[in-house]
Design a protein around this motif. Structure first.
Motif, PDB file in Angstrom:
ATOM      1  N   ASP A 177       0.643  -1.296   0.096  1.00  0.00           N
ATOM      2  CA  ASP A 177      -0.127  -0.059   0.056  1.00  0.00           C
ATOM      3  C   ASP A 177       0.876   1.295  -0.019  1.00  0.00           C
ATOM      4  O   ASP A 177       0.690   2.423  -0.481  1.00  0.00           O
ATOM      5  CB  ASP A 177      -0.852  -0.064   1.276  1.00  0.00           C
ATOM      6  N   SER A 178       1.839   1.194   0.889  1.00  0.00           N
ATOM      7  CA  SER A 178       3.072   2.194   0.882  1.00  0.00           C
ATOM      8  C   SER A 178       4.355   1.645   0.868  1.00  0.00           C
ATOM      9  O   SER A 178       4.475   0.498   1.667  1.00  0.00           O
ATOM     10  CB  SER A 178       2.550   3.472   1.775  1.00  0.00           C
ATOM     11  N   LEU A 179       5.270   2.397   0.570  1.00  0.00           N
ATOM     12  CA  LEU A 179       6.847   1.650   0.564  1.00  0.00           C
ATOM     13  C   LEU A 179       7.595   2.629   0.748  1.00  0.00           C
ATOM     14  O   LEU A 179       7.584   3.985   0.711  1.00  0.00           O
ATOM     15  CB  LEU A 179       7.020   0.879  -0.643  1.00  0.00           C
ATOM     16  N   ALA A 180       8.906   2.404   1.430  1.00  0.00           N
ATOM     17  CA  ALA A 180       9.892   3.361   1.915  1.00  0.00           C
ATOM     18  C   ALA A 180      11.108   2.683   1.069  1.00  0.00           C
ATOM     19  O   ALA A 180      11.351   1.474   1.236  1.00  0.00           O
ATOM     20  CB  ALA A 180      10.214   2.994   3.262  1.00  0.00           C
ATOM     21  N   VAL A 181      11.965   3.493   0.197  1.00  0.00           N
ATOM     22  CA  VAL A 181      13.021   3.290  -0.385  1.00  0.00           C
ATOM     23  C   VAL A 181      14.386   3.654   0.690  1.00  0.00           C
ATOM     24  O   VAL A 181      14.528   4.568   1.037  1.00  0.00           O
ATOM     25  CB  VAL A 181      12.976   4.088  -1.586  1.00  0.00           C
ATOM     26  N   PHE A 182      15.004   2.730   0.830  1.00  0.00           N
ATOM     27  CA  PHE A 182      16.247   2.751   1.627  1.00  0.00           C
ATOM     28  C   PHE A 182      17.384   2.963   0.786  1.00  0.00           C
ATOM     29  O   PHE A 182      17.656   2.280   0.047  1.00  0.00           O
ATOM     30  CB  PHE A 182      16.244   1.594   2.504  1.00  0.00           C
ATOM     31  N   SER A 183      18.373   3.921   1.385  1.00  0.00           N
ATOM     32  CA  SER A 183      19.514   3.776   0.459  1.00  0.00           C
ATOM     33  C   SER A 183      20.569   4.549   1.901  1.00  0.00           C
ATOM     34  O   SER A 183      20.353   5.399   2.480  1.00  0.00           O
ATOM     35  CB  SER A 183      19.688   4.920  -0.436  1.00  0.00           C
ATOM     36  N   GLU A 184      21.588   3.612   1.941  1.00  0.00           N
ATOM     37  CA  GLU A 184      22.664   3.933   2.835  1.00  0.00           C
ATOM     38  C   GLU A 184      22.214   4.464   4.282  1.00  0.00           C
ATOM     39  O   GLU A 184      22.605   5.254   4.920  1.00  0.00           O
ATOM     40  CB  GLU A 184      23.564   5.040   2.283  1.00  0.00           C
ATOM     41  N   GLY A 185      21.258   3.473   4.645  1.00  0.00           N
ATOM     42  CA  GLY A 185      20.703   3.858   6.259  1.00  0.00           C
ATOM     43  C   GLY A 185      19.871   4.836   6.410  1.00  0.00           C
ATOM     44  O   GLY A 185      19.530   4.903   7.537  1.00  0.00           O
ATOM     45  N   ARG A 186      19.434   5.362   5.311  1.00  0.00           N
ATOM     46  CA  ARG A 186      18.512   6.355   5.553  1.00  0.00           C
ATOM     47  C   ARG A 186      17.087   6.060   4.447  1.00  0.00           C
ATOM     48  O   ARG A 186      17.458   5.142   3.574  1.00  0.00           O
ATOM     49  CB  ARG A 186      18.813   7.833   5.037  1.00  0.00           C
ATOM     50  N   ILE A 187      16.217   6.736   4.738  1.00  0.00           N
ATOM     51  CA  ILE A 187      14.977   6.577   3.756  1.00  0.00           C
ATOM     52  C   ILE A 187      15.128   7.867   2.609  1.00  0.00           C
ATOM     53  O   ILE A 187      15.149   8.839   2.913  1.00  0.00           O
ATOM     54  CB  ILE A 187      13.686   6.853   4.437  1.00  0.00           C
ATOM     55  N   ALA A 188      15.391   7.220   1.576  1.00  0.00           N
ATOM     56  CA  ALA A 188      15.205   8.139   0.351  1.00  0.00           C
ATOM     57  C   ALA A 188      14.094   8.609  -0.171  1.00  0.00           C
ATOM     58  O   ALA A 188      13.948   9.830  -0.363  1.00  0.00           O
ATOM     59  CB  ALA A 188      15.841   7.214  -1.062  1.00  0.00           C
ATOM     60  N   GLN A 189      13.075   7.825   0.053  1.00  0.00           N
ATOM     61  CA  GLN A 189      11.537   8.553  -0.398  1.00  0.00           C
ATOM     62  C   GLN A 189      10.326   7.536   0.432  1.00  0.00           C
ATOM     63  O   GLN A 189      10.978   6.112   0.513  1.00  0.00           O
ATOM     64  CB  GLN A 189      11.344   8.458  -1.807  1.00  0.00           C
ATOM     65  N   ILE A 190       9.616   7.866   0.690  1.00  0.00           N
ATOM     66  CA  ILE A 190       8.444   6.957   1.187  1.00  0.00           C
ATOM     67  C   ILE A 190       7.042   7.609   0.600  1.00  0.00           C
ATOM     68  O   ILE A 190       6.845   8.839   0.597  1.00  0.00           O
ATOM     69  CB  ILE A 190       8.373   7.478   2.760  1.00  0.00           C
ATOM     70  N   GLY A 191       6.186   6.674   0.266  1.00  0.00           N
ATOM     71  CA  GLY A 191       5.014   7.022  -0.393  1.00  0.00           C
ATOM     72  C   GLY A 191       4.327   5.842  -0.968  1.00  0.00           C
ATOM     73  O   GLY A 191       4.787   4.743  -0.787  1.00  0.00           O
TER      74      GLY A 191
END
Lengths: 312, 385, 332
Positions: free
Chosen positions: C207-221
């Protein structure tokens, strides 16, 4: 235009390789025959001879071995003085195995689950180092440690704790003048000498338990104690059984330690040594030697029933 | 397996009677270049343990016979090795020598080819453990008593009786002997008990500690059971016993002059005595294999083994008595008259030498308890039965 | 709808404080109750560590984690009302399937008859009713996956964590399981938190997702947001097979001087245009053909629907697109 061979010219080695490729069983047979011959003829053969001897008897009158089938020698095993030896040896082996298991588990668990890098190397070194030095040297060293005027006695005197040793040595059945001449001393040395044989298989078994298995158990709501009882222990059981087979059978067969440490009361190995060496009573020696084999078979059958080999 | 069979065979031979006299060597030919000897540890020294104890290298140079030694730890091992063959000589004790003779493993010795025979102690020349029907099956090598070793701080005066190791009592220092005495961890120790009874219970009628009927045997076992309560540990290894005298508070035990000498040399307050009851002991004989491949070198070695300087050094080294009396006095070796006296040279008559108990004894056919029962019963005694 | 899981500036560092490895760093996150939430990212991006922070196998070195409003920073795993489906399933090899499923009930002290009944019920839910007496080693990969699912669900967790649960399955099975998982989640109304490195899986299930990069969330939506409007070049690159245009190329193609993403299906071939390039690769996809054109330093892909003419490799061509299809991502 000449046609050159696609395949290179073949020598004997190539032809042999090709033969093995076409008939893999030939190679297998070649590789297995010598060890199987060794195992079959030398080992099983001597075992059979031993078994056979135990069904002979010694003539009470002349001391000569009678080569006729009889169970008399086995009934002799049940004579109180001989039965004592069996009970004493099996009790010692069981106690040593239990103590080794209890002592080895935390060590093996630490090594398998927490030790990394240098710690792991230190662990292996610590466990293996005693195995590199001579067995006799270790036993004689323990004799000095446990002697009445030895290190433990001295340390106890210095710390005014001699009463602990004295009270241990006044337990009925273990009375003696020092640890080194008491069955407790024998027990301690056995535990020390065989401990690595328990730690190593245990550690190998624990190492094979994936971390996710423990996490899954915690995730499903198990406390550490529950995880230990229902996951770690069953999964480590093959290693514990393997280790206990070592410690149990090694203690059953050993005849050096109880000669040097302890109150000189006989163990199976010592009895075999004396009976065949100085008494010429080969049948009784053979019957004694059969006992550990039987005990181990029973032990393995029980372990199997307990499911010790299910995870193999 | 082979060993087992052969041992059984030799035991059988022992009981079916002694073999006929075999042909003897009549003259010594050219040396073969080597001689193979089965010996006790420390019996044949070539200066490798301690430089000054060497009675092999000069012999090798003079005779051209290289000496190869195979050490054995028990009499039974010696018998087994001789049964296997491949050896020329063996230094057999009394509990092995008769077995070897009965089993046709050794041959008669032509004493005319051993010039030093004349120097052998008269008491040993016709000793029954190597002489059968007047035929000599070897040349005596060395003998010694099983002495009572004791701690001189506890015993200002030497103990006069073996009772200190057999019966519970307070020692001169006022403390009980319980846990402070030892006994030999071998069935032959039954003989020591029998010898003690021979003196203290004449009504049992024991004539030889190696020939016991059922009643005598039972009395000896009862004595040994009482000894079990006094003994923390039995000894079978000389060095462990020495350690126990040093570290375990052991103050009295049957022992060999060997341990006594070594402990004394370390400056420990140790001495030994042969008490009034007498002692058991051992006497060893150099015997020659019936199929010896190197008979000439063997004869040369037997002659050499009786040289008074060898005998002298040997008796110092092992703390025992030489087979040649001159070794004590002629100064060709390290031994002295005092040393021989200390080793028990004058106590020969008090000593009853080890022999293997058999059921057919002076008391009659099958009257005596055979050795194999000594073994199993002594195991029981030590186990607390 | 309330919040199931909440991360407030959560960090998880490993190693010495002087040179920490920042597995998770400054993560803020809210997962709504009853949602199917995916954590997407390449390996080492911190998504699995975030999952383990929820289950309690990792402790945060900074920040606060709340599960249904309760701070769980000091709650051990076995006291959290969440359950995990492990990547390797972590089934207990010495127990049969029924005992595996009943394990969580057993350690809570439920009687044998009752827990077996519940386990069988749960096995029926995952269509393994007849496999209760087997050992895990006798099951196929897909069946083990279902056992792991049943074992977690039998505890009636409020949040179910799934750590790459489909990674070990083959393609066909994976697609079937995707549908099944989604249906199950809908039916049970549970919160699912799902870790994956497969963007298709994440986009199609979550339904929604978070994209991770290097320990941080790059985008969530939502999947649509992420796919159509990637916040950064990393997201665009990782999530889709979008073309990423550097600022100068964007400008040459008629846009502003910014980084932009352009989906291949919105890119059409044109005989002439402001920028031309050489066709370097063709890939036939059934519903169309993917044509790769080298424009200067940049590879641009266009999807040519089936039935339309396809240029040959080495041919020169240009592209055209609706300016609205261009998604701008800033000039840096």
């Amino acid at each position: 235009m000449t046609t050159s061979a696609i395949l290179p010219a073949r020598g004997l080695a190539d032809r042999l390789t090709a033969l093995f490729w076409r008939h893999p069983r030939v190679l297998l047979a070649l590789l297995l025959t010598p060890p199987l011959l060794w195992l079959g003829v030398v080992y099983l053969g001597s075992l059979a001879a031993l078994l056979l001897q135990s069904f002979y008897s010694i003539d009470e009158f002349s001391g000569v071995v009678k080569e006729e089938f009889t169970l008399k020698t086995y009934t002799e095993l049940l004579r109180p003085s001989n039965f004592d030896i069996l009970v004493r040896t099996v009790t010692m082996a069981a106690a040593v195995t239990l103590a080794c298991a209890i002592l080895a588990f935390p060590i093996a668990y630490f090594a398998a689950r927490y030790a990394r890098g240098h710690w792991k190397a230190a662990f292996y070194l610590g466990v293996m180092l005693p195995l590199w030095s001579s067995y006799l040297v270790k036993v004689y060293a323990w004799k000095l440690i446990l002697a009445k005027e030895g290190i433990i006695g001295w340390a106890a005197a210095q710390t005014h704790t001699s009463w602990i040793i004295d009270s241990i040595l006044s337990i009925p059945g273990f009375e003696s003048s020092s640890l080194s001449t008491s069955p407790i001393g024998t027990f301690m040395v056995f535990v020390y000498i065989w401990l690595p044989y328990m730690i190593l298989p245990m550690q190998a078994a624990l190492e094979r338990v994936p971390n996710s298995m423990l996490e899954a158990s915690a995730d499903l709501g198990a406390t550490r104690a529950q995880t230990f009882r229902t996951v770690v222990l069953p999964l480590a059981l093959p290693g514990i059984i393997a280790g206990s087979i070592f410690t149990f059978s090694l203690t059953l067969g050993d005849y050096i330690i109880p000669q040097i440490i302890g109150n000189s009361a006989n163990f199976i190995g010592m009895a075999v040594y004396q009976l065949q060496g100085t008494a010429g009573n080969i049948p009784l020696a053979a019957a004694f030697a059969v006992v550990p084999i039987l005990i181990m078979l029973i032990y393995l059958a029980l372990a199997r029933r307990m499911g010790a080999f299910d995870a193999l | 397996m082979t060993t087992m069979k052969l041992m059984a065979a030799s035991a059988l031979a022992l009981l079916t009677g002694l073999s006929p006299v075999l042909a003897q060597v009549t003259e010594i030919g050219a040396p073969e270049g080597q001689v193979n000897i089965v010996a006790w540890a420390g019996y044949i020294e070539r200066g490798e343990t301690m430089k000054e104890f060497d009675w092999v290298t000069k012999f090798e140079a003079a005779s051209g016979c290289k000496v190869n030694v195979k050490t054995a730890n028990t009499s039974d091992e010696m018998v087994a090795l001789m049964n296997e063959g491949g050896f020329d000589l063996v230094t057999a004790s009394g509990d092995a020598s008769l077995r070897l003779i009965a089993g046709d493993r050794v041959q008669p010795i032509n004493i005319d080819l051993v010039p030093s025979w004349s120097t052998v102690d008269e008491r040993l020349k016709d000793a029954p453990w190597h002489t059968v029907d007047g035929v000599h099956y070897g040349v005596p090598y060395m003998w010694g008593p099983n002495v009572l070793m004791y701690n001189t701080e506890v015993f200002p005066e030497p103990p006069t009786s073996w009772s200190v190791v057999f019966e519970e009592q307070n020692l001169p220092d006022g403390k009980s002997n319980k846990g402070r005495v030892q006994a030999y961890d071998g069935p032959i120790h039954v003989a020591d008990a029998a010898q003690y009874l021979m003196f203290h219970k004449p009504e049992l009628g024991i004539t030889s500690p190696y020939e016991l009927n059922e009643d005598q045997y039972k009395a000896a076992l009862d004595l040994l059971r009482a000894q079990r309560d006094l003994t923390s540990r039995y000894w079978h290894d000389a060095f462990i016993q020495m350690d126990d005298f040093k570290n375990e508070g052991v103050v009295a035990s049957g022992s060999w002059p060997f341990q006594v000498g070594l402990l004394k040399s370390e400056g420990l307050p140790i001495a030994s005595v042969i008490p009034q009851e007498g002692a058991t002991g051992w006497a060893d004989t150099t015997m020659m294999h019936v199929d010896a491949a190197n008979p000439n070198c063997s004869y040369l070695w037997m002659e050499h083994s009786l040289a008074s300087n060898l005998q002298s050094d040997l008796s110092v080294w092992f703390g025992a008595n030489p087979a040649v009396l001159a070794a004590c006095t002629d100064g060709r070796g390290m031994q002295t008259a005092e040393g021989c006296t200390a080793n028990g040279l004058d106590d020969f008559e008090k000593i009853r030498f080890w022999t293997t108990p058999v059921s057919n004894c002076a008391q009659g056919e099958g009257a005596c308890v055979p050795y194999y029962r000594w073994v199993s019963d002594y195991i029981g005694v030590i186990g607390g039965r | 709808m309330s919040t199931a899981v909440e991360f407030l500036n959560v960090a998880r560092h490993f190693g010495p404080a002087s040179a920490p490895v920042r597995a998770v760093d400054g993560v803020d996150l809210t997962i709504a109750e009853g949602s199917f939430f995916a954590m997407l990212g390449p390996s080492g991006s911190g998504k699995t560590t975030c999952l383990r922070l929820i289950s309690g196998f990792e402790k945060p070195t900074g920040g606060t984690i709340r599960i249904f409003g309760e701070d769980v920073s000091n709650t051990p795993p076995h006291l959290r009302n969440v359950n995990t489906v492990f990547q390797d399933y972590a089934l207990f090899p010495h127990l049969n399937v029924r005992d595996n499923v009943a394990y969580g009930l057993m350690v809570k002290g439920m009687g044998r008859a009752k827990r077996y009944a519940k386990a069988d019920e749960m096995l029926a839910l995952v269509h393994l009713d007849s496999h209760g007496d087997r050992k895990p080693s006798q099951l196929s990969g897909g069946q083990r996956q279902r056992v792991a699912l049943a074992r977690a669900l039998v505890n009636e967790p409020r949040v179910l964590l799934l750590d790459e649960p489909l990674g070990a399955l083959d393609l066909k099975l994976r697609e079937a399981m995707q549908d099944e998982l989604k249906a199950l989640q809908k039916r049970l109304g549970l919160t699912f938190v799902f870790v994956t490195h497969d963007q298709h899986e994440a986009l199609s299930m979550a339904d929604s997702l978070a994209v991770f990069s290097e320990g941080r969330i790059a985008q969530i939506g939502s999947p649509q947001d992420i796919y159509n409007r990637p916040a950064t070049r990393f997201v665009a690159d990782f999530v889709g097979s979008s073309n990423i245009l550097p600022p100068d190329l964007t400008r040459a193609l008629g846009g502003p001087a910014e980084w932009a993403s352009l989906r291949p299906e919105a890119t059409h071939l044109a005989a002439t245009g402001p920028v031309s390039g050489t066709v370097t690769a063709l890939r036939y996809l059934g519903a169309g053909t993917r044509v790769v054109i080298m424009m200067g330093e940049t590879e641009v892909a266009a999807l040519v629907p089936a039935g339309q003419p396809v240029p040959a490799e080495g041919q020169t061509t240009s592209i055209t697109f609706d300016q609205k299809a261009l998604h701008l991502m800033g000039s840096t």
